[in-house]
Design an enzyme around this catalytic site. Sequence first.
Site, PDB file in Angstrom:
ATOM      1  N   CYS A 162       0.801  -1.227   0.000  1.00  0.00           N
ATOM      2  CA  CYS A 162       0.000   0.000   0.000  1.00  0.00           C
ATOM      3  C   CYS A 162       0.829   1.271   0.000  1.00  0.00           C
ATOM      4  O   CYS A 162       0.276   2.372  -0.033  1.00  0.00           O
ATOM      5  CB  CYS A 162      -0.960  -0.014   1.189  1.00  0.00           C
ATOM      6  SG  CYS A 162      -2.062  -1.438   1.186  1.00  0.00           S
ATOM      7  N   GLU A 311      -1.153   5.124  13.552  1.00  0.00           N
ATOM      8  CA  GLU A 311      -0.705   6.296  12.800  1.00  0.00           C
ATOM      9  C   GLU A 311      -0.853   7.559  13.638  1.00  0.00           C
ATOM     10  O   GLU A 311       0.024   8.438  13.616  1.00  0.00           O
ATOM     11  CB  GLU A 311      -1.478   6.440  11.487  1.00  0.00           C
ATOM     12  CG  GLU A 311      -0.969   7.604  10.642  1.00  0.00           C
ATOM     13  CD  GLU A 311      -1.603   7.693   9.268  1.00  0.00           C
ATOM     14  OE1 GLU A 311      -1.115   8.494   8.444  1.00  0.00           O
ATOM     15  OE2 GLU A 311      -2.593   6.967   9.007  1.00  0.00           O
ATOM     16  N   LYS A 332      -9.597   8.344   2.320  1.00  0.00           N
ATOM     17  CA  LYS A 332     -10.090   6.969   2.202  1.00  0.00           C
ATOM     18  C   LYS A 332     -11.496   6.827   2.773  1.00  0.00           C
ATOM     19  O   LYS A 332     -12.190   5.853   2.479  1.00  0.00           O
ATOM     20  CB  LYS A 332      -9.148   6.005   2.911  1.00  0.00           C
ATOM     21  CG  LYS A 332      -7.821   5.748   2.198  1.00  0.00           C
ATOM     22  CD  LYS A 332      -7.007   4.695   2.938  1.00  0.00           C
ATOM     23  CE  LYS A 332      -5.670   4.426   2.259  1.00  0.00           C
ATOM     24  NZ  LYS A 332      -4.699   5.519   2.464  1.00  0.00           N
ATOM     25  N   HIS A 337      -9.920   2.104   0.230  1.00  0.00           N
ATOM     26  CA  HIS A 337      -8.461   1.950   0.200  1.00  0.00           C
ATOM     27  C   HIS A 337      -8.043   1.350  -1.133  1.00  0.00           C
ATOM     28  O   HIS A 337      -8.356   0.206  -1.433  1.00  0.00           O
ATOM     29  CB  HIS A 337      -8.018   1.060   1.358  1.00  0.00           C
ATOM     30  CG  HIS A 337      -6.551   0.949   1.525  1.00  0.00           C
ATOM     31  ND1 HIS A 337      -5.638   1.651   0.764  1.00  0.00           N
ATOM     32  CD2 HIS A 337      -5.792   0.204   2.395  1.00  0.00           C
ATOM     33  CE1 HIS A 337      -4.413   1.336   1.137  1.00  0.00           C
ATOM     34  NE2 HIS A 337      -4.489   0.471   2.135  1.00  0.00           N
TER      35      HIS A 337
END
Length: 408
Positions: A162, A311, A332, A337
Site C-alpha cells: 500500500c 498512525e 479513504k 483503500h
Amino acid sequence: MRRVVVTGLGMVSPLGNDVLTSWQNALAGKSGVTRITQFDASAFGSQIAGEVKDFDVSPYLSPKEARRFDRFIHFGVAAGVQALDDSGIEITEENAHRIGCSVSSGIGGLPEICRNDAVYLEKGPRRISPFMITGSIVNMISGQLSIMKNLKGPNVAYSTACSTGLHSIGEAMWMIKRGDADVMVAGGAESTVCPIGLGSFDSMHALSRRNDDPSTASRPFDKDRDGFVLGEGAGVLVLEEYEHAVARGAKIYAEVLGYGLSADAGHITTPNSDGPRRCMLMALEHAGIRADEIDYLNAHGTSTPVGDANETKAIREAFGDHAYKLVVNSTKSMTGHLLGGAGGIESVFTVLAIKNQISPPTINIFDQDPACDLDYCANTAREMKIRYAMKNSFGFGGTNGSIVFGKL
C-alpha cells in the site's frame, strides 16, 4: 540540488473518472462506496467496495489493446494520459529521452490471472491467453505509457504493497533531482475488486462488513470503525525539474520537497509507530523544514482499528505538541483503500489541497475514538492556510513512505 515541481495531475477514482470530478466530490464529502456490482458478492462477509463507475477506456486504449490489459492498467494509463495532457508538455524526439514513467501497482492484474486460471481449469492450457503475463504485470502501466507517448527516459515500477504509489512518486522525484530525467510521470493504480482479492482480505477480517450502509462503512478515526473498504482506481502526477517547467511556461501546482521511507522490521501486517515516525522525520529532514511548519497531513488512515490508532500515535511522536495544530484527514473515508493506488490519488488530493488552500473532510466521524485525538477535519471541508503538507502511505511488510509538498 535540482528542484522538483508538480505540473500535471490525472485521476480515475470511486469519486469520478477525472481530477475535477473527484476533487469536487471529495470536497462535498461524498462517498464512492457502494455494494459491489462487478460480481455476486453475497457469499462474502464484506460485500462493499469503492468501485470506479461508468469508466470508458476507449479515449485511452483501442478495443484491441483494452482486451489485452487488466483493469488496473486501464486506470493507470487513463490517469497517466490525463496528467500528461494537463501538464501541456510537448514530447519530441529531442526531449523524449529526458521524460520517464514510474506508475506502479501493488498487486497487479489479479482479476486477469484469475480469469486465465478459470479458463485453464475448464478448457486446458491451450486456451490460456498469450497476453495474460503482459496484461497483468505491475510494470505494464509504465511500459504502455512509454510506448504510447514515446517516453524514452526511466521506465520503472515499484511494488511495495500500500506504499506503492507514494514510493513511485518519491523515487521519481529523486530521479529528477539527481539528473536522470527532467520529467517523470509517477503514481499508482490498482483494481482487485474480484472474488479472490475481496475474499483474501475478508478472510483476514481486514475489511468492513457494514454492508447495510456502504456509504458510512469507511470511517477512519471513528470509535466504531471495523476495517477498511476495498477501492480501485489510479492517481498520477507529472513531476518536472523546476527550471525546465519555468522555461516552458508550465502551470505549477506545488513543489515536491522531501521524501522519507522506512521499515517497521516488526510484523507482516501489524504496524508499529516507530517506523512511520522515522519515515515522517526523514521526509521533513530531506525537505529542510521543521515539523511545526507542516499545516496539513493526508493520512494513510485506512479505517482499521489498529492502523488508525498507530498512525495517530506516530504523528504525535513525530510532531510533538504541533500534532494538535495539524489538520489531518483521510480521503479513504470517501474512496475506500486503493492499496497500491492509494498513494497516487491521495498525493493528487494533497497537491490540490495546497493549490486551493482547503482540506477535504474525513467523513463518517460520528464518535471520534479517544485514542485518535487529533484534528481530522471531521465531516466538512475546511478552508485554511496550507504552506507545507505531508502525505503518508504504509504497507504490509512494514514498508512506509512519507512525502512533503509545498506551495510555490
